[in-house]
Design an enzyme around this catalytic site. Structure first.
Site, PDB file in Angstrom:
ATOM      1  N   SER A 196      -6.798  -7.285  -8.873  1.00  0.00           N
ATOM      2  CA  SER A 196      -5.734  -6.714  -8.328  1.00  0.00           C
ATOM      3  C   SER A 196      -5.135  -7.346  -7.060  1.00  0.00           C
ATOM      4  CB  SER A 196      -6.063  -5.281  -7.989  1.00  0.00           C
ATOM      5  OG  SER A 196      -5.146  -4.620  -6.964  1.00  0.00           O
ATOM      6  N   THR A 213      -4.911  -6.158  -4.605  1.00  0.00           N
ATOM      7  CA  THR A 213      -5.495  -5.635  -3.339  1.00  0.00           C
ATOM      8  C   THR A 213      -6.550  -6.270  -2.737  1.00  0.00           C
ATOM      9  OG1 THR A 213      -5.378  -3.819  -4.579  1.00  0.00           O
ATOM     10  CG2 THR A 213      -6.615  -3.395  -2.928  1.00  0.00           C
ATOM     11  N   ILE A 235      -2.319  -0.092 -18.919  1.00  0.00           N
ATOM     12  CA  ILE A 235      -2.189  -1.520 -19.209  1.00  0.00           C
ATOM     13  C   ILE A 235      -2.968  -1.955 -20.419  1.00  0.00           C
ATOM     14  CG2 ILE A 235      -2.328  -4.011 -18.092  1.00  0.00           C
ATOM     15  CD1 ILE A 235      -2.655  -2.426 -15.343  1.00  0.00           C
ATOM     16  N   TYR A 260     -11.785   1.011  -3.806  1.00  0.00           N
ATOM     17  CA  TYR A 260     -11.240   0.345  -5.050  1.00  0.00           C
ATOM     18  C   TYR A 260     -11.052  -1.099  -4.860  1.00  0.00           C
ATOM     19  CZ  TYR A 260      -7.838  -1.037  -8.400  1.00  0.00           C
ATOM     20  OH  TYR A 260      -6.968  -2.056  -9.115  1.00  0.00           O
ATOM     21  N   PHE A 270     -10.641  -3.889 -19.007  1.00  0.00           N
ATOM     22  CA  PHE A 270      -9.824  -3.026 -17.957  1.00  0.00           C
ATOM     23  C   PHE A 270     -10.619  -1.734 -17.608  1.00  0.00           C
ATOM     24  CE2 PHE A 270      -5.938  -4.764 -18.941  1.00  0.00           C
ATOM     25  CZ  PHE A 270      -5.741  -5.254 -20.214  1.00  0.00           C
ATOM     26  N   GLY A 295      -3.913   3.115   4.262  1.00  0.00           N
ATOM     27  CA  GLY A 295      -4.569   2.188   3.533  1.00  0.00           C
ATOM     28  C   GLY A 295      -3.393   1.272   2.860  1.00  0.00           C
ATOM     29  N   ASN A 348       2.142  -4.825  -9.164  1.00  0.00           N
ATOM     30  CA  ASN A 348       2.484  -3.608  -9.150  1.00  0.00           C
ATOM     31  C   ASN A 348       3.204  -3.020 -10.546  1.00  0.00           C
ATOM     32  OD1 ASN A 348       2.134  -3.723  -6.242  1.00  0.00           O
ATOM     33  ND2 ASN A 348       2.431  -1.411  -6.423  1.00  0.00           N
ATOM     34  N   LYS A 366     -12.961  -4.388  -6.952  1.00  0.00           N
ATOM     35  CA  LYS A 366     -12.217  -5.672  -7.261  1.00  0.00           C
ATOM     36  C   LYS A 366     -12.803  -6.866  -6.765  1.00  0.00           C
ATOM     37  CE  LYS A 366     -10.000  -3.629 -10.393  1.00  0.00           C
ATOM     38  NZ  LYS A 366     -10.172  -3.742 -12.014  1.00  0.00           N
ATOM     39  N   ASN A 407       1.024   6.673  -7.855  1.00  0.00           N
ATOM     40  CA  ASN A 407       1.744   5.428  -7.693  1.00  0.00           C
ATOM     41  C   ASN A 407       3.355   5.924  -7.665  1.00  0.00           C
ATOM     42  OD1 ASN A 407      -0.286   4.035  -9.958  1.00  0.00           O
ATOM     43  ND2 ASN A 407      -0.063   3.497  -7.674  1.00  0.00           N
ATOM     44  N   LEU A 445     -18.893   2.686 -20.409  1.00  0.00           N
ATOM     45  CA  LEU A 445     -19.591   1.386 -19.821  1.00  0.00           C
ATOM     46  C   LEU A 445     -20.878   1.810 -19.000  1.00  0.00           C
ATOM     47  CD1 LEU A 445     -16.798  -1.148 -19.248  1.00  0.00           C
ATOM     48  CD2 LEU A 445     -17.928  -0.907 -21.349  1.00  0.00           C
TER      49      LEU A 445
HETATM   50  C1  WQD Z   1       3.730   1.338  -3.808  1.00  0.00           C
HETATM   51  C2  WQD Z   1       4.570   1.747  -2.529  1.00  0.00           C
HETATM   52  C3  WQD Z   1       3.809   3.289  -1.070  1.00  0.00           C
HETATM   53  C4  WQD Z   1       3.876   6.786  -3.790  1.00  0.00           C
HETATM   54  C5  WQD Z   1      -1.498   0.462  -6.118  1.00  0.00           C
HETATM   55  C6  WQD Z   1      -3.019  -0.347  -5.981  1.00  0.00           C
HETATM   56  C7  WQD Z   1      -2.860  -1.500  -6.809  1.00  0.00           C
HETATM   57  C8  WQD Z   1      -2.381  -1.273  -8.261  1.00  0.00           C
HETATM   58  C9  WQD Z   1      -0.896  -0.768  -8.036  1.00  0.00           C
HETATM   59  C10 WQD Z   1      -3.974  -1.208  -9.825  1.00  0.00           C
HETATM   60  C11 WQD Z   1       3.800   1.774  -1.380  1.00  0.00           C
HETATM   61  C12 WQD Z   1       5.031   3.824  -1.629  1.00  0.00           C
HETATM   62  C13 WQD Z   1       4.003   5.653  -3.270  1.00  0.00           C
HETATM   63  C14 WQD Z   1       4.872   7.897  -3.350  1.00  0.00           C
HETATM   64  C15 WQD Z   1       5.830   6.174  -1.713  1.00  0.00           C
HETATM   65  N1  WQD Z   1      -3.256  -0.631  -8.928  1.00  0.00           N
HETATM   66  N2  WQD Z   1       4.989   5.161  -2.376  1.00  0.00           N
HETATM   67  N3  WQD Z   1       5.714   7.565  -2.242  1.00  0.00           N
HETATM   68  O1  WQD Z   1      -0.458   1.322  -3.423  1.00  0.00           O
HETATM   69  O2  WQD Z   1       1.190  -0.674  -3.702  1.00  0.00           O
HETATM   70  O3  WQD Z   1      -0.764  -0.207  -5.364  1.00  0.00           O
HETATM   71  O4  WQD Z   1      -1.104   0.815  -7.258  1.00  0.00           O
HETATM   72  O5  WQD Z   1      -4.276  -2.188 -10.053  1.00  0.00           O
HETATM   73  O6  WQD Z   1      -4.240  -2.131  -6.903  1.00  0.00           O
HETATM   74  O7  WQD Z   1      -3.176  -0.513  -4.656  1.00  0.00           O
HETATM   75  O8  WQD Z   1       0.931   1.363  -5.481  1.00  0.00           O
HETATM   76  O9  WQD Z   1       2.875   2.604  -6.313  1.00  0.00           O
HETATM   77  O10 WQD Z   1       1.222   3.576  -4.884  1.00  0.00           O
HETATM   78  O11 WQD Z   1       2.870   2.201  -3.669  1.00  0.00           O
HETATM   79  O12 WQD Z   1       6.544   5.955  -0.683  1.00  0.00           O
HETATM   80  O13 WQD Z   1       4.924   8.883  -3.618  1.00  0.00           O
HETATM   81  O14 WQD Z   1       5.367   3.005  -2.672  1.00  0.00           O
HETATM   82  O15 WQD Z   1       3.543   3.737   0.292  1.00  0.00           O
HETATM   83  O16 WQD Z   1       4.579   1.209  -0.286  1.00  0.00           O
HETATM   84  P1  WQD Z   1       0.294   0.349  -4.104  1.00  0.00           P
HETATM   85  P2  WQD Z   1       1.956   2.593  -5.263  1.00  0.00           P
END
Ligand code: WQD
Length: 335
Positions: free
Chosen positions: A124, A126, A13, A149, A82, A297, A179, A153, A199, A60
């Protein structure tokens, strides 16, 4: 020349925000410890913005190096922060690493910088945790964090809320990202996950590129229309441009209080299966996937109420999810 420090500015980002800053007439300067990115991104950013990018490799958590940096970099006008570790799953395995890096790093930054410098903080969605009420609004209370994490935040926002505007400390805007996905249209910069992507989108594009056997969809019996989790996927350039809008609010002293918070999302929920189908429609590629057990989670649904950012920041996401997914695929094909 309005110089803006971007900590973690060679990251996913951060690099896109350096481009957005430059395109709005600002001069980004970067510090990054390169723990989750590659020095080659510096030249990529320079090729997009058409000018040199000042960069120093600084952690940092090295408060001496950080103090020396601020003694030399006298004419900064603002900071976009960031630099932090951000893998939810990794934070569960290594909690102390996350608390030390993300919290000690933030406090070092706050105590080393010249106090009055305003800050845009990378927060986030989160912080909301699991919320039955959707879309998420900025005044919803924090639920107990489900990962270290997410806790860093929440703590980061609280540290900033209590310190902003006191003892000559500058004002702060926290941006709660949903996301982020996709890449700059040049495909010169994008998401560079080290090792196996955590992700969804990078794992999906690597699968379609043949680097992974198949995509596992974590859970398909959630209480949602198609049984898979719902998220708010936002093009990373829309997110980057939101940072410029927030920075200008502080530089022009338009903020109504020393600490403000904005959701930065599209306001639209999208399930995992819907994202897969959008990717196939946007690229013409087939995504091989199977259903797997739910991931610990994960929250069921998280998408943004974006009226506060629209009304107060005058910002809203412009790019479609298809555009974001096409840009992610173009970036993957460059790897
Ligand atoms: C998205 C959806 C998974 C991988 C995280 C952080 C958030 C931000 C964005 C920093 C979920 C599903 C994932 C895979 C899947 N990061 N998935 N198969 O967890 O929503 O958010 O990243 O700022 O703070 O928490 O993102 O992309 O990991 O998951 O089915 O191989 O995709 O279960 O439902 P998430 P993600």
């Amino acid at each position: 020349m309005t110089k803006i420090l971007v900590t973690g500015g060679l990251g996913y980002i951060g690099s896109h925000t350096c481009v957005a800053l430059s395109q709005s007439g600002y001069t980004p300067v970067v510090i990054d410890n390169l723990s989750n990115t590659d020095i080659r991104i510096k030249a990529r950013i320079e090729s997009i913005i058409g000018q040199p990018l000042a960069f120093q490799k600084i952690d940092l958590c090295d408060s001496a190096a950080l103090s020396t940096y601020f003694e030399q970099e006298k004419d900064l006008q603002g900071i976009i922060h960031f630099a932090a570790l951000k893998a939810v799953g990794e934070s569960v395995d290594k909690p102390l690493l996350y608390f030390q890096n993300n919290i000690e790093g933030l406090i070092n930054l706050l105590t080393s910088k010249s106090p009055s410098l305003p800050i845009i903080f990378s927060s986030s969605c989160t912080v909301y945790g699991e919320s039955a009420q959707q879309p998420l609004q900025e005044d919803f209370p924090f639920q107990k964090a489900v990962s270290p994490y997410g806790s860093t935040k929440q703590m980061g926002e609280e540290i900033l809320q209590f310190s902003a505007g006191k003892n000559n400390q500058g004002s702060v805007i926290a941006l709660r990202y949903f996301n982020p996905i996709g890449a700059h249209s040049s495909a010169q910069i994008g998401e560079l996950p080290k090792g196996i992507p955590q992700n969804l989108v990078p794992f999906l594009t690597q699968t379609v590129a043949g680097k992974r056997d198949k995509l596992s969809v974590f859970g398909h019996q959630y209480p949602t229309p198609d049984g898979t989790c719902i998220r708010d996927y936002i093009h990373v350039m829309d997110l980057a441009e939101a940072h410029v809008s927030a920075l200008e609010r502080l530089l022009n002293k338009k903020n109504k209080s020393p600490f403000e918070v904005f959701n930065i999302g599209t306001g639209k929920g999208c399930s995992v299966l819907e994202l897969i189908h959008s990717f196939e429609k946007a690229t013409g590629e087939k995504v091989p996937y199977t259903f797997a057990p739910p991931r610990p989670g994960d929250v069921t649904i998280a998408y943004a109420d974006t009226t506060h950012a629209q009304k107060v920041l005058g910002w809203s996401a412009k790019r479609s999810i298809e555009e974001a997914l096409s840009s992610a695929w173009n970036w993957e094909k460059q790897q």
